[in-house]
Each structure stands twice: as C-alpha cells, then as structure tokens.
Enzyme design. Structure first.
Site, mmCIF file in Angstrom:
data_model
loop_
_atom_site.group_PDB
_atom_site.id
_atom_site.type_symbol
_atom_site.label_atom_id
_atom_site.label_comp_id
_atom_site.label_asym_id
_atom_site.label_seq_id
_atom_site.Cartn_x
_atom_site.Cartn_y
_atom_site.Cartn_z
ATOM 1 N N CYS A 1 3.408 3.732 26.586
ATOM 2 C CA CYS A 1 2.227 4.342 25.902
ATOM 3 C C CYS A 1 1.528 5.535 26.684
ATOM 4 O O CYS A 1 0.597 5.839 26.256
ATOM 5 C CB CYS A 1 1.305 2.880 26.184
ATOM 6 S SG CYS A 1 1.846 1.532 25.038
HETATM 7 N N1 COA Z 1 -2.264 -17.143 17.125
HETATM 8 C C1 COA Z 1 -2.872 -18.215 17.293
HETATM 9 N N2 COA Z 1 -3.056 -18.576 18.611
HETATM 10 C C2 COA Z 1 -2.174 -17.833 19.484
HETATM 11 C C3 COA Z 1 -1.625 -16.629 19.086
HETATM 12 C C4 COA Z 1 -1.353 -16.355 17.658
HETATM 13 N N3 COA Z 1 -0.889 -15.215 17.067
HETATM 14 N N4 COA Z 1 -0.820 -16.358 20.116
HETATM 15 C C5 COA Z 1 -1.248 -16.974 21.322
HETATM 16 N N5 COA Z 1 -2.022 -17.765 20.951
HETATM 17 C C6 COA Z 1 -2.528 -18.800 21.729
HETATM 18 C C7 COA Z 1 -1.644 -19.319 22.923
HETATM 19 O O1 COA Z 1 -0.704 -20.218 22.180
HETATM 20 C C8 COA Z 1 -2.683 -19.836 23.775
HETATM 21 O O2 COA Z 1 -2.917 -21.191 23.278
HETATM 22 P P1 COA Z 1 -3.481 -22.163 24.606
HETATM 23 O O3 COA Z 1 -4.587 -21.608 25.238
HETATM 24 O O4 COA Z 1 -3.587 -23.456 23.774
HETATM 25 O O5 COA Z 1 -2.368 -22.075 25.664
HETATM 26 C C9 COA Z 1 -3.914 -18.901 23.464
HETATM 27 O O6 COA Z 1 -3.732 -18.545 22.038
HETATM 28 C C10 COA Z 1 -4.169 -17.734 24.574
HETATM 29 O O7 COA Z 1 -2.986 -17.182 24.280
HETATM 30 P P2 COA Z 1 -2.773 -15.673 25.616
HETATM 31 O O8 COA Z 1 -1.221 -15.252 25.311
HETATM 32 O O9 COA Z 1 -3.222 -16.117 26.689
HETATM 33 O O10 COA Z 1 -3.659 -14.863 24.755
HETATM 34 P P3 COA Z 1 -4.673 -13.646 25.341
HETATM 35 O O11 COA Z 1 -5.788 -13.778 25.365
HETATM 36 O O12 COA Z 1 -3.946 -13.073 26.659
HETATM 37 O O13 COA Z 1 -4.328 -12.398 24.144
HETATM 38 C C11 COA Z 1 -2.869 -10.489 24.187
HETATM 39 C C12 COA Z 1 -2.903 -12.111 24.183
HETATM 40 C C13 COA Z 1 -1.457 -10.043 23.838
HETATM 41 C C14 COA Z 1 -3.705 -9.940 22.994
HETATM 42 C C15 COA Z 1 -3.669 -9.886 25.252
HETATM 43 O O14 COA Z 1 -2.988 -10.656 26.517
HETATM 44 C C16 COA Z 1 -3.266 -8.536 25.546
HETATM 45 O O15 COA Z 1 -3.696 -7.725 24.918
HETATM 46 N N6 COA Z 1 -2.861 -8.231 26.910
HETATM 47 C C17 COA Z 1 -2.768 -6.833 27.082
HETATM 48 C C18 COA Z 1 -1.542 -6.291 26.198
HETATM 49 C C19 COA Z 1 -1.168 -4.944 26.455
HETATM 50 O O16 COA Z 1 -2.228 -4.025 26.676
HETATM 51 N N7 COA Z 1 -0.098 -4.410 26.547
HETATM 52 C C20 COA Z 1 0.375 -2.982 26.611
HETATM 53 C C21 COA Z 1 1.199 -2.911 25.570
HETATM 54 S S1 COA Z 1 1.678 -1.221 25.833
#
Ligand code: COA
Length: 373
Positions: A156
């Site tokens: 990225c």
């Molecule tokens: N739909 C519904 N629920 C979902 C889901 C989906 N698609 N994906 C995950 N969940 C649930 C999980 O199971 C979890 O449930 P729980 O609390 O009951 O265990 C909850 O939502 C939170 O999951 P989590 O993975 O911790 O979500 P988050 O708030 O961290 O968001 C991302 C996920 C990926 C959006 C976020 O972590 C992110 O953007 N991180 C940085 C990514 C990034 O910048 N990457 C760089 C790539 S270049």
C-alpha cells in the site's frame, strides 16, 4: 540539486462498482450453500458453521460503502467469488498496463507533457500480474516513452516510495521527468470468501508526473518539499502467493496465497506508527502540524485515518482537511492516497502545505510533504 514538482496526476476508475449490499448478498448465499452442504458435520460438531456478513458492519468497521472493480459478475457469483479477467495473448496490452496507461494519459495531459518529455517510468503497486517483462516497460512502450522503466512493490505504500524514487532521480539529474503509476487490481488478490476481509478492497489506477520545477509548464504544480520512508517487518498483512508455490503442491490454492491480515493488530500497530512518522517528518522541516492545509492519507479504514490525524493535529480533522475517498473506492492499496490528492488538491492556493501519506504491509509508511506552487 534540481527542485522537483508534481506537475500532473491522473486517475483511472473502472466503470463497474459493487455496493456493500450486493457483496453481502453474494457472500451470504455462499455461506448458506456451504452450511447446507456441510449440515451433517455441523450438526455432529466436527465443523463450525460459517457466519453471515452484514452491510451495516462493513460501514461501521471500515467506512466503505462500495468499491469499483474490473469485473462484477465473477466476484458476485457465489460459486466463484473471484473476478473473471480473461488472459490476453502476449501481443495485446495486458490488463494492468491498460489501466496504467489510462491513468498516465490523464496525468501527462494535466502536466502538459508528451511522451518525449519523460525519461523514466515506475510502476509501483502491490501486485504485478506477471513476473516479467516488467509491467512498467510495457507501459513505457505503449506510451512511446524512451529512457528506462522498472517495477517496484512496497504494497500500500508503493506510491510514496515511488514518488521519493522519482524525485531523487530528478534531483540527481538522471531523469528530466518521471511517470510514476499505481495500477491496482486488488479484487484479484482478495479472498471474497473471508468474512473478515471480503469487503476491504477495490480496483483503480493512479499516475503522477514529476519533473524539474524550473521546467514545468503545467498550470498547477506542487513542489515536493521532502519525503520520508520507514519500514518495520510484520506478518500481520501477508500474501504468500509467489513463484515458489508450485514447488510445494500442498499449498497451491490455499487461502494464504491471497491477502490475509490480522485487522485488529494492524489497526493498533500501524496508527501510532504513522502518527509518529508524520509528526516527526513535519517537525524535522519546522512545519507546525496545524499549518498543514491537507492530509491525503492512505484510504484503508475511516477510523484509522481519524485516529492518525488526531494524533498529528491533537484534534479532530474536518473532511476538508483529511479527504475521504474510501467510501466510494474502498482500499485501492497504493492508489488510495493519490486518488485523494488527485480529487482534493485543486482548491489549495500558492504556499499551502499538504502531506500525502501511505501505509500498509511491510509494515511500511511513507510521507511526502508538498507545497502548492
Ligand atoms: N460482518 C459482520 N460481522 C463481522 C464481519 C462481517 N463481515 N467481520 C467480522 N465481524 C465480526 C467479528 O466476528 C467480531 O465479532 P465478535 O465481536 O462477536 O467477536 C466483530 O465483528 C469485530 O471483528 P473485528 O475483526 O475485530 O473487526 P474490526 O472492528 O477490527 O474491523 C477491519 C475489521 C478489517 C475493518 C479493521 O480491523 C481494519 O480495517 N483494520 C486495519 C486494516 C488495514 O488498514 N489494513 C491494511 C491493509 S493495506
């Protein structure tokens, strides 16, 4: 040393888009089919049923509402869940080069430059569609540019690393002008069957023309005041796809040959890293963060960008100060911060300072401090 300016930027946006609702409907059909197929194992407790995705979660967790893609049908087909991008024969322009050329033509026009004015082409992005010949050389040929070209990949962060490389070549007198392009087909490395990440990415290409300040003819320019790059190894964003895959048949087609991340860890570790990086960079230049007119940040997650700008400014930033494009484009990897710069830089006036910053896998972070000419 030659002063360097960004004299033009360009953007290619695929004509097709997928809303969260469409993506989730396809994902949930896949989940229902999978669970039905494995009902006996799920009932016996030997297999965990897959959970559904939700459009509300996607917006809440990421700020993404839709993404542009090269192909919709293949992605939305619950039996396939991957874009359908037919192979082309070797004499045709490859898909990635085609996107790059479209963005490049836009950037060259903005810079008031022709192919003959460019000496160096860099294709900087997360994924190259083949090992060789370099995609950049194909782009160079398609545009009729002389000189030399090479590909580089810092995931990225590729665009800011590309800008520093280009600026240094111009400063050193190795090139009069450089075309730096970021063609990202992120839909092809995204695991659309993974609930945690199936919504993250979109496709786009951006291009930047950099040249000697005193030779620029464009109506609008940004001086590249300074660049700063940093990397720290992490496995929290990883893709094991590569040329060694065929040497161990057991791993072919496994999920780790696509994008995999520990999203929570990435969030927690990358935000402070980027905040400190930008603060340190501005400090080294004697620029007060509050005097920065605009932050064109990497577009991965809205909450991440809010946190980073809060760390830099010590307060919330308005959407004018830190423009958001990930709501429409999702994460387009290296293209994201450049899309924001391309779409939200024209209103700045001479002397206004801004920061382009990208961050991601590696970990890697780059910042480019620019000043409107
Ligand atoms: N739909 C519904 N629920 C979902 C889901 C989906 N698609 N994906 C995950 N969940 C649930 C999980 O199971 C979890 O449930 P729980 O609390 O009951 O265990 C909850 O939502 C939170 O999951 P989590 O993975 O911790 O979500 P988050 O708030 O961290 O968001 C991302 C996920 C990926 C959006 C976020 O972590 C992110 O953007 N991180 C940085 C990514 C990034 O910048 N990457 C760089 C790539 S270049």
């Amino acid at each position: 040393m030659n002063k360097v300016v960004i004299s033009g930027t360009g953007l290619f946006t695929p004509p097709l888009s997928i809303s969260n609702e469409e993506l989730v409907a396809s994902f949930n059909t896949y989940v229902a089919n999978y669970n039905a197929r494995h009902q006996a194992e799920i009932d016996a407790g030997t297999l965990t049923a897959l959970a559904e995705s939700s459009a509300e979660f996607i917006v809440r967790a990421s700020g993404i509402h839709q993404r542009y893609v090269i192909d919709r049908e293949g992605v939305l087909d619950p039996e396939r869940m991957a874009p359908r991008i037919p192979e082309r024969d070797n004499d045709s322009l490859s898909v990635q080069a085609e996107m790059a050329v479209a963005a490049a033509r836009d950037a060259l026009a903005a810079a008031g430059r022709a192919a003959a004015d460019i000496d160096m082409v860099i294709v900087a992005c997360s994924n190259m569609q083949r090992a060789y010949p370099a995609v950049s050389i194909e782009v160079q040929q398609a545009l009729g540019i002389e000189g030399f070209a090479f590909d580089m990949n810092v995931a990225c962060s590729s665009a800011t690393f590309g800008i520093q490389t280009a600026a240094n070549a111009i400063r050193a007198g190795q090139a009069r002008a450089v075309l730096m392009v970021n063609p990202e087909i992120c839909s092809a490395h995204l695991n659309f069957r993974d609930r945690d990440s199936h919504f993250i990415f979109g496709d786009a290409a951006t291009a930047v023309v950099l040249e000697q300040a005193d030779k620029a003819v464009a109506a609008e320019c940004f001086e590249v005041v300074d660049t700063r790059l940093a990397t720290v190894f992490s496995n929290n964003i990883r893709n094991n796809f590569g040329f060694l895959n065929r040497c161990d048949e057991s791993g072919i087609g496994a999920p780790d040959k696509l994008f995999v991340q520990q999203g929570r860890k990435v969030f927690k570790e990358v935000c402070p890293m980027v905040g400190e990086h930008i603060v340190g960079h501005l400090e080294s230049l004697g620029i007060a963060p509050d005097s920065v007119k605009r932050f064109w940040l990497h577009q991965a997650n809205l909450a991440m960008n809010h946190l980073i700008v809060r760390r830099v400014l010590g307060r919330e930033a308005s959407e004018i100060e830190a423009p958001v494009i990930l709501d429409r484009y999702a994460n387009t990897s290296s293209a994201g911060s450049i899309i924001a710069f391309h779409l939200h830089g024209k209103d700045l006036v001479a002397g206004d300072v801004g920061v382009i910053s990208s961050f991601g896998a590696g970990y890697s972070v780059g910042s480019v401090v620019v000043k409107k000419c």
